[in-house]
Design a protein around this motif. Sequence first.
Motif, PDB file in Angstrom:
ATOM      1  N   GLY A 109       0.805  -1.199   0.000  1.00 23.42           N
ATOM      2  CA  GLY A 109       0.000   0.000   0.000  1.00 23.42           C
ATOM      3  C   GLY A 109       0.846   1.260   0.000  1.00 23.42           C
ATOM      4  O   GLY A 109       0.663   2.130  -0.836  1.00 23.42           O
ATOM      5  N   GLN A 110       1.792   1.367   0.953  1.00 22.45           N
ATOM      6  CA  GLN A 110       2.608   2.580   1.040  1.00 22.45           C
ATOM      7  C   GLN A 110       3.497   2.737  -0.187  1.00 22.45           C
ATOM      8  O   GLN A 110       3.702   3.857  -0.665  1.00 22.45           O
ATOM      9  CB  GLN A 110       3.483   2.541   2.286  1.00 22.45           C
ATOM     10  N   ALA A 111       4.018   1.650  -0.688  1.00 22.53           N
ATOM     11  CA  ALA A 111       4.883   1.714  -1.861  1.00 22.53           C
ATOM     12  C   ALA A 111       4.092   2.187  -3.077  1.00 22.53           C
ATOM     13  O   ALA A 111       4.569   3.005  -3.863  1.00 22.53           O
ATOM     14  CB  ALA A 111       5.514   0.354  -2.133  1.00 22.53           C
ATOM     15  N   ARG A 112       2.873   1.670  -3.233  1.00 24.53           N
ATOM     16  CA  ARG A 112       2.041   2.078  -4.373  1.00 24.53           C
ATOM     17  C   ARG A 112       1.714   3.564  -4.291  1.00 24.53           C
ATOM     18  O   ARG A 112       1.750   4.277  -5.289  1.00 24.53           O
ATOM     19  CB  ARG A 112       0.779   1.237  -4.430  1.00 24.53           C
ATOM     20  N   VAL A 113       1.411   4.052  -3.091  1.00 24.94           N
ATOM     21  CA  VAL A 113       1.133   5.485  -2.905  1.00 24.94           C
ATOM     22  C   VAL A 113       2.371   6.303  -3.268  1.00 24.94           C
ATOM     23  O   VAL A 113       2.279   7.317  -3.961  1.00 24.94           O
ATOM     24  CB  VAL A 113       0.668   5.780  -1.460  1.00 24.94           C
ATOM     25  N   ALA A 114       3.540   5.863  -2.804  1.00 22.67           N
ATOM     26  CA  ALA A 114       4.775   6.581  -3.120  1.00 22.67           C
ATOM     27  C   ALA A 114       5.033   6.588  -4.626  1.00 22.67           C
ATOM     28  O   ALA A 114       5.449   7.605  -5.189  1.00 22.67           O
ATOM     29  CB  ALA A 114       5.956   5.959  -2.375  1.00 22.67           C
ATOM     30  N   ALA A 115       4.768   5.472  -5.298  1.00 20.93           N
ATOM     31  CA  ALA A 115       4.951   5.408  -6.744  1.00 20.93           C
ATOM     32  C   ALA A 115       3.982   6.351  -7.459  1.00 20.93           C
ATOM     33  O   ALA A 115       4.358   7.024  -8.424  1.00 20.93           O
ATOM     34  CB  ALA A 115       4.773   3.974  -7.239  1.00 20.93           C
ATOM     35  N   LEU A 116       2.760   6.409  -6.994  1.00 19.92           N
ATOM     36  CA  LEU A 116       1.787   7.349  -7.577  1.00 19.92           C
ATOM     37  C   LEU A 116       2.197   8.797  -7.318  1.00 19.92           C
ATOM     38  O   LEU A 116       2.026   9.664  -8.180  1.00 19.92           O
ATOM     39  CB  LEU A 116       0.389   7.075  -7.027  1.00 19.92           C
ATOM     40  N   MET A 117       2.754   9.057  -6.140  1.00 21.10           N
ATOM     41  CA  MET A 117       3.220  10.411  -5.819  1.00 21.10           C
ATOM     42  C   MET A 117       4.374  10.815  -6.732  1.00 21.10           C
ATOM     43  O   MET A 117       4.505  11.983  -7.098  1.00 21.10           O
ATOM     44  CB  MET A 117       3.630  10.517  -4.346  1.00 21.10           C
ATOM     45  N   PHE A 118       5.205   9.853  -7.118  1.00 21.61           N
ATOM     46  CA  PHE A 118       6.272  10.134  -8.081  1.00 21.61           C
ATOM     47  C   PHE A 118       5.674  10.739  -9.341  1.00 21.61           C
ATOM     48  O   PHE A 118       6.113  11.783  -9.819  1.00 21.61           O
ATOM     49  CB  PHE A 118       7.052   8.856  -8.411  1.00 21.61           C
TER      50      PHE A 118
ATOM     51  N   ALA B 162      10.818   2.379  -4.139  1.00 20.10           N
ATOM     52  CA  ALA B 162      11.831   1.369  -4.462  1.00 20.10           C
ATOM     53  C   ALA B 162      12.349   0.682  -3.201  1.00 20.10           C
ATOM     54  O   ALA B 162      12.521  -0.544  -3.180  1.00 20.10           O
ATOM     55  CB  ALA B 162      12.987   2.015  -5.227  1.00 20.10           C
ATOM     56  N   GLU B 163      12.574   1.463  -2.159  1.00 25.25           N
ATOM     57  CA  GLU B 163      13.078   0.890  -0.903  1.00 25.25           C
ATOM     58  C   GLU B 163      12.068  -0.089  -0.298  1.00 25.25           C
ATOM     59  O   GLU B 163      12.435  -1.184   0.144  1.00 25.25           O
ATOM     60  CB  GLU B 163      13.359   2.025   0.084  1.00 25.25           C
ATOM     61  N   ILE B 164      10.799   0.284  -0.316  1.00 20.62           N
ATOM     62  CA  ILE B 164       9.765  -0.598   0.240  1.00 20.62           C
ATOM     63  C   ILE B 164       9.664  -1.882  -0.584  1.00 20.62           C
ATOM     64  O   ILE B 164       9.636  -2.981  -0.037  1.00 20.62           O
ATOM     65  CB  ILE B 164       8.402   0.125   0.327  1.00 20.62           C
ATOM     66  N   TYR B 165       9.632  -1.740  -1.907  1.00 24.24           N
ATOM     67  CA  TYR B 165       9.541  -2.931  -2.760  1.00 24.24           C
ATOM     68  C   TYR B 165      10.746  -3.842  -2.570  1.00 24.24           C
ATOM     69  O   TYR B 165      10.610  -5.065  -2.548  1.00 24.24           O
ATOM     70  CB  TYR B 165       9.393  -2.544  -4.231  1.00 24.24           C
ATOM     71  N   ALA B 166      11.933  -3.263  -2.432  1.00 18.67           N
ATOM     72  CA  ALA B 166      13.136  -4.075  -2.205  1.00 18.67           C
ATOM     73  C   ALA B 166      13.053  -4.790  -0.864  1.00 18.67           C
ATOM     74  O   ALA B 166      13.387  -5.980  -0.762  1.00 18.67           O
ATOM     75  CB  ALA B 166      14.383  -3.201  -2.278  1.00 18.67           C
ATOM     76  N   ASP B 167      12.577  -4.087   0.159  1.00 20.40           N
ATOM     77  CA  ASP B 167      12.468  -4.678   1.499  1.00 20.40           C
ATOM     78  C   ASP B 167      11.510  -5.863   1.535  1.00 20.40           C
ATOM     79  O   ASP B 167      11.750  -6.835   2.238  1.00 20.40           O
ATOM     80  CB  ASP B 167      12.028  -3.633   2.529  1.00 20.40           C
ATOM     81  N   ILE B 168      10.424  -5.761   0.774  1.00 21.47           N
ATOM     82  CA  ILE B 168       9.442  -6.851   0.808  1.00 21.47           C
ATOM     83  C   ILE B 168       9.702  -7.896  -0.280  1.00 21.47           C
ATOM     84  O   ILE B 168       8.982  -8.879  -0.394  1.00 21.47           O
ATOM     85  CB  ILE B 168       7.988  -6.331   0.725  1.00 21.47           C
ATOM     86  N   GLY B 169      10.735  -7.653  -1.092  1.00 24.70           N
ATOM     87  CA  GLY B 169      11.102  -8.623  -2.115  1.00 24.70           C
ATOM     88  C   GLY B 169      10.208  -8.635  -3.338  1.00 24.70           C
ATOM     89  O   GLY B 169      10.155  -9.624  -4.062  1.00 24.70           O
ATOM     90  N   ASP B 170       9.511  -7.528  -3.591  1.00 23.07           N
ATOM     91  CA  ASP B 170       8.655  -7.443  -4.776  1.00 23.07           C
ATOM     92  C   ASP B 170       9.477  -6.850  -5.920  1.00 23.07           C
ATOM     93  O   ASP B 170       9.413  -5.648  -6.205  1.00 23.07           O
ATOM     94  CB  ASP B 170       7.412  -6.591  -4.480  1.00 23.07           C
TER      95      ASP B 170
END
Length: 186
Positions: free
Chosen positions: A1-10, A30-38
Amino acid sequence: GQARVAALMFNLHLASEKYQQAYESAMTAAEIYADIGDYHELIGVYRTLPWLYARPPVRSPRTPPYIGRAKPTMHEALRLQLASGRPDRVAEVFLAMGRFVMLADPPSAKPLLLRARDFALQATSFSVAARAQFLIAVLARGMGDQAEMRRALEHSKDLARIAGDPQLLQQIDDLDKGPSPAQPTL
């Protein structure tokens, strides 16, 4: 959720020309996606991030921090797109890199644009190939090489016709006719 919001904010910040905030949002995603392995989504973030650098930076007495991170950011984007095995996406990164380098060191941009064109042709992404070839024509014109400019424009025009890109065809015609030394924007 937070990563998707950050990507949309980009995307929102990029559209609003708030480039530093766009960079920070993308890096958060990117940091969130890397942390969760997505890694699929991580590659997606790095697929769009280079376009931040394809735009001229806002004039400022200080270099914005995101500009200082351009080289490592684009190299990471290129690494991830090469790993994805998608030549169309590799072509897009090389195109963005070439446009960025054009602003500071035009002769160094040509090899990047040639790689963009070659990867795009491999992927039958004719619009990207046409844009890379067009920028090669812009470079040639800026360096006073009319013969190279003509060859690059003709090749770009052929590719733009195949891609069905009327906007690029218009830009090609404008460059072919116009005496203005200003670089067209893509």
